[in-house]
Design an enzyme around this catalytic site. Structure first.
Site, PDB file in Angstrom:
ATOM      1  N   ASN A  96      -0.014  -3.770  -6.246  1.00 52.53           N
ATOM      2  CA  ASN A  96      -0.596  -4.069  -4.725  1.00 52.53           C
ATOM      3  C   ASN A  96      -0.521  -5.201  -4.086  1.00 52.53           C
ATOM      4  O   ASN A  96      -0.754  -5.891  -2.924  1.00 52.53           O
ATOM      5  CB  ASN A  96      -1.995  -3.211  -4.466  1.00 52.53           C
ATOM      6  CG  ASN A  96      -3.089  -4.134  -5.212  1.00 52.53           C
ATOM      7  OD1 ASN A  96      -2.595  -5.292  -5.932  1.00 52.53           O
ATOM      8  ND2 ASN A  96      -4.222  -3.963  -4.860  1.00 52.53           N
TER       9      ASN A  96
ATOM     10  N   ALA B  26      -4.588   5.299  -7.975  1.00 55.89           N
ATOM     11  CA  ALA B  26      -6.013   4.493  -7.910  1.00 55.89           C
ATOM     12  C   ALA B  26      -6.689   4.738  -9.109  1.00 55.89           C
ATOM     13  O   ALA B  26      -7.307   3.960  -9.526  1.00 55.89           O
ATOM     14  CB  ALA B  26      -6.771   5.176  -6.866  1.00 55.89           C
TER      15      ALA B  26
ATOM     16  N   ALA C  91      -6.546  11.776 -10.615  1.00 59.22           N
ATOM     17  CA  ALA C  91      -5.605  11.062 -11.587  1.00 59.22           C
ATOM     18  C   ALA C  91      -4.380  10.666 -10.959  1.00 59.22           C
ATOM     19  O   ALA C  91      -3.410  10.509 -11.625  1.00 59.22           O
ATOM     20  CB  ALA C  91      -5.138  12.237 -12.669  1.00 59.22           C
TER      21      ALA C  91
ATOM     22  N   THR D 220       1.042  -1.046  -0.010  1.00 60.33           N
ATOM     23  CA  THR D 220       0.262   0.110   0.127  1.00 60.33           C
ATOM     24  C   THR D 220       0.826   1.118   0.062  1.00 60.33           C
ATOM     25  O   THR D 220       2.154   1.106   0.031  1.00 60.33           O
ATOM     26  CB  THR D 220      -1.099  -0.064   1.099  1.00 60.33           C
ATOM     27  OG1 THR D 220      -1.776   0.938   0.935  1.00 60.33           O
ATOM     28  CG2 THR D 220      -0.326  -0.068   2.611  1.00 60.33           C
TER      29      THR D 220
ATOM     30  N   ASN E   7      -9.342  16.356 -12.755  1.00 59.29           N
ATOM     31  CA  ASN E   7      -8.272  16.220 -11.605  1.00 59.29           C
ATOM     32  C   ASN E   7      -8.102  17.793 -11.454  1.00 59.29           C
ATOM     33  O   ASN E   7      -7.786  18.746 -12.168  1.00 59.29           O
ATOM     34  CB  ASN E   7      -6.864  15.553 -12.197  1.00 59.29           C
ATOM     35  CG  ASN E   7      -6.247  15.426 -10.778  1.00 59.29           C
ATOM     36  OD1 ASN E   7      -6.597  14.852  -9.740  1.00 59.29           O
ATOM     37  ND2 ASN E   7      -4.809  15.461 -10.962  1.00 59.29           N
TER      38      ASN E   7
ATOM     39  N   LYS F  55       3.598   1.328  -4.081  1.00 58.91           N
ATOM     40  CA  LYS F  55       3.072   0.470  -4.788  1.00 58.91           C
ATOM     41  C   LYS F  55       3.879   0.563  -6.502  1.00 58.91           C
ATOM     42  O   LYS F  55       3.909  -0.490  -6.978  1.00 58.91           O
ATOM     43  CB  LYS F  55       1.529   0.943  -5.306  1.00 58.91           C
ATOM     44  CG  LYS F  55       0.402   0.586  -4.209  1.00 58.91           C
ATOM     45  CD  LYS F  55      -0.806   1.023  -4.819  1.00 58.91           C
ATOM     46  CE  LYS F  55      -1.846   0.595  -3.557  1.00 58.91           C
ATOM     47  NZ  LYS F  55      -3.054   0.884  -4.004  1.00 58.91           N
TER      48      LYS F  55
ATOM     49  N   ASP G  30      -6.855  -3.516  -7.731  1.00 58.67           N
ATOM     50  CA  ASP G  30      -7.939  -2.597  -7.546  1.00 58.67           C
ATOM     51  C   ASP G  30      -8.922  -2.364  -8.313  1.00 58.67           C
ATOM     52  O   ASP G  30      -9.929  -2.133  -7.828  1.00 58.67           O
ATOM     53  CB  ASP G  30      -6.843  -1.226  -7.293  1.00 58.67           C
ATOM     54  CG  ASP G  30      -6.118  -0.954  -6.017  1.00 58.67           C
ATOM     55  OD1 ASP G  30      -6.289  -1.610  -5.082  1.00 58.67           O
ATOM     56  OD2 ASP G  30      -5.366  -0.016  -6.043  1.00 58.67           O
TER      57      ASP G  30
HETATM   58  P1  NDP Z   1      -2.479   9.646  -5.271  1.00 56.46           P
HETATM   59  O1  NDP Z   1      -1.580  10.497  -4.030  1.00 56.46           O
HETATM   60  O2  NDP Z   1      -1.916   8.838  -6.115  1.00 56.46           O
HETATM   61  O3  NDP Z   1      -3.616  10.691  -5.820  1.00 56.46           O
HETATM   62  C1  NDP Z   1      -4.470  11.349  -5.135  1.00 56.46           C
HETATM   63  C2  NDP Z   1      -5.243  12.143  -5.894  1.00 56.46           C
HETATM   64  O4  NDP Z   1      -6.320  13.020  -5.242  1.00 56.46           O
HETATM   65  C3  NDP Z   1      -4.694  13.034  -7.086  1.00 56.46           C
HETATM   66  O5  NDP Z   1      -5.488  13.290  -8.337  1.00 56.46           O
HETATM   67  C4  NDP Z   1      -4.981  14.650  -6.357  1.00 56.46           C
HETATM   68  O6  NDP Z   1      -4.918  15.752  -7.188  1.00 56.46           O
HETATM   69  C5  NDP Z   1      -6.252  14.364  -5.673  1.00 56.46           C
HETATM   70  N1  NDP Z   1      -6.512  15.203  -4.567  1.00 56.46           N
HETATM   71  C6  NDP Z   1      -5.807  15.221  -3.547  1.00 56.46           C
HETATM   72  N2  NDP Z   1      -6.433  15.917  -2.498  1.00 56.46           N
HETATM   73  C7  NDP Z   1      -7.236  16.518  -3.150  1.00 56.46           C
HETATM   74  C8  NDP Z   1      -8.359  17.694  -2.939  1.00 56.46           C
HETATM   75  N3  NDP Z   1      -8.293  18.438  -1.824  1.00 56.46           N
HETATM   76  N4  NDP Z   1      -8.972  18.257  -3.786  1.00 56.46           N
HETATM   77  C9  NDP Z   1      -9.217  17.650  -5.043  1.00 56.46           C
HETATM   78  N5  NDP Z   1      -8.379  16.509  -5.344  1.00 56.46           N
HETATM   79  C10 NDP Z   1      -7.372  16.258  -4.324  1.00 56.46           C
HETATM   80  O7  NDP Z   1      -3.422   8.743  -4.418  1.00 56.46           O
HETATM   81  P2  NDP Z   1      -4.165   7.228  -4.854  1.00 56.46           P
HETATM   82  O8  NDP Z   1      -4.643   7.689  -6.256  1.00 56.46           O
HETATM   83  O9  NDP Z   1      -3.421   6.147  -4.525  1.00 56.46           O
HETATM   84  O10 NDP Z   1      -5.262   7.151  -3.793  1.00 56.46           O
HETATM   85  C11 NDP Z   1      -6.646   8.015  -3.668  1.00 56.46           C
HETATM   86  C12 NDP Z   1      -7.550   7.546  -2.690  1.00 56.46           C
HETATM   87  O11 NDP Z   1      -8.295   6.496  -3.174  1.00 56.46           O
HETATM   88  C13 NDP Z   1      -6.863   7.508  -1.331  1.00 56.46           C
HETATM   89  O12 NDP Z   1      -7.531   8.199  -0.390  1.00 56.46           O
HETATM   90  C14 NDP Z   1      -7.107   5.970  -1.115  1.00 56.46           C
HETATM   91  O13 NDP Z   1      -7.233   5.832   0.368  1.00 56.46           O
HETATM   92  C15 NDP Z   1      -8.040   5.350  -1.990  1.00 56.46           C
HETATM   93  N6  NDP Z   1      -8.059   4.327  -2.336  1.00 56.46           N
HETATM   94  C16 NDP Z   1      -8.937   3.367  -1.933  1.00 56.46           C
HETATM   95  C17 NDP Z   1      -8.812   2.046  -2.311  1.00 56.46           C
HETATM   96  C18 NDP Z   1      -9.982   1.016  -1.715  1.00 56.46           C
HETATM   97  O14 NDP Z   1      -9.646  -0.151  -1.973  1.00 56.46           O
HETATM   98  N7  NDP Z   1     -11.010   1.569  -1.213  1.00 56.46           N
HETATM   99  C19 NDP Z   1      -7.653   1.443  -3.084  1.00 56.46           C
HETATM  100  C20 NDP Z   1      -6.802   2.582  -3.459  1.00 56.46           C
HETATM  101  C21 NDP Z   1      -6.811   3.873  -3.056  1.00 56.46           C
HETATM  102  P3  NDP Z   1      -3.586  16.221  -7.652  1.00 56.46           P
HETATM  103  O15 NDP Z   1      -2.963  15.619  -8.808  1.00 56.46           O
HETATM  104  O16 NDP Z   1      -3.907  17.680  -7.967  1.00 56.46           O
HETATM  105  O17 NDP Z   1      -2.635  16.322  -6.456  1.00 56.46           O
END
Ligand code: NDP
Length: 275
Positions: A87, A130, A127, A62, A150, A66, A102
């Site tokens: 993962n 996940a 983006a 996690t 995004n 990853k 995922d």
């Molecule tokens: P990343 O860190 O790779 O990406 C985070 C994303 O969230 C980016 O697109 C970022 O935008 C955006 N973001 C963060 N904060 C904000 C905000 N305040 N407003 C708008 N956009 C925001 O994380 P992951 O993609 O790995 O994971 C994303 C979420 O999915 C996590 O919270 C994780 O817990 C959840 N998840 C759940 C799973 C499940 O099994 N339920 C499995 C995998 C993930 P920017 O590019 O602009 O920074």
């Protein structure tokens, strides 16, 4: 006794040991599944150390490892290649294979909720890793079109380049919101941002949310997330969090490791009851 672990940093909140133990108990097999807090620059050494034990069969990976895991393994599944992230690591004859479950987990959970995917127009918010992992499985499940929006627009565009398909397009949140009254409604909005973890909304306007049939937040918490509560207030008929996705992606990992398909219903209900 088969041995497994989840590697992450932080790792304290991980529910993976409980889920995998429940799968093993229900299928009558004996496992040990531990949480490992891995220092940020030590993934490779810790993975090698874990697999020195001949009983060690697999690792779940996690945040934030990853991508490290994708570099570390000898072979990647198709899903892991597309996701650019691993993962699930499995020991194989003479090496290690990396998978990404995922996307399978999300589609399985949507299927369980009876959410129609064939022919649907999906808005994918976020983006990050996940988002990248679920696009291909959503298309394979029959999604007609996926719009990625995004906060950092360039990352959404970068993601579409990986898929080179006219079924996947990117836009800025600003553009999307300006076109709210003009573009056709989305059947399903998937929030793959981590915004809900910080009690923030992902930046899409109310009109677009209100017109969706279903909203899905990959984040899960004891209470409905801020995004799901907001969608409910706006009158969206169905709102789901990512706890089911978590359990379903774990089931797919378990299947990869043992060849057995665990039932997910009982453990999901148990997790919902847990504080
Ligand atoms: P990343 O860190 O790779 O990406 C985070 C994303 O969230 C980016 O697109 C970022 O935008 C955006 N973001 C963060 N904060 C904000 C905000 N305040 N407003 C708008 N956009 C925001 O994380 P992951 O993609 O790995 O994971 C994303 C979420 O999915 C996590 O919270 C994780 O817990 C959840 N998840 C759940 C799973 C499940 O099994 N339920 C499995 C995998 C993930 P920017 O590019 O602009 O920074």
């Amino acid at each position: 006794m088969l041995k497994f672990a989840v590697f992450g940093n932080p790792i304290g909140q991980s529910k993976s040991p409980i889920i995998h133990q429940a799968f093993a108990d229900s299928l009558g097999i004996s496992i040990e599944y531990q949480k490992v807090l891995v220092p940020k620059d030590d993934f490779s050494a810790r993975a090698k150390q874990f697999f020195r034990d001949p009983a060690a069969k697999g690792i779940n990976v996690t945040v934030p490892f990853k991508q490290d895991a994708a570099q570390w393994v000898d072979e990647l599944s198709q899903a892991a290649k597309f996701a650019g992230a691993v993962n699930t690591i499995s020991r194989q004859d003479g090496g290690y294979r990396g998978d990404n479950t995922d996307g399978v987990g999300l589609v399985a959970d949507l299927n369980k909720h009876k959410v129609q995917l064939k022919g649907t127009h999906i808005l994918l918010l976020g983006a990050g890793g996940a988002a990248r992992g679920v696009i291909k499985p959503l298309l394979a499940a029959g999604a007609q079109h996926i719009t990625i929006a995004n906060r950092t627009e360039s990352k959404a565009h970068d993601l579409t380049k990986l898929f080179a398909s006219n079924k996947v397009t990117a836009t800025s949140l600003q553009n999307l919101n300006q076109l709210a009254g003009v573009i056709p409604r989305f059947d399903l909005i998937i929030n793959s941002t981590s915004a809900s973890l910080y009690n923030s909304l992902p930046g899409v306007c109310d009109e677009i949310i209100a017109n969706a049939q279903v909203v899905y937040d990959m984040v899960y918490a004891q209470a409905p997330t801020v995004f799901l509560k907001h969608a409910r207030r706006l009158g969206v008929a169905h709102q789901y969090d990512g706890l089911g996705m978590l359990v379903e992606q774990a089931a797919e990992s378990f299947h990869i490791w043992t060849g057995l398909q665990p039932d997910t219903t009982a453990i999901l209900a148990r997790l919902r009851e847990m504080p």
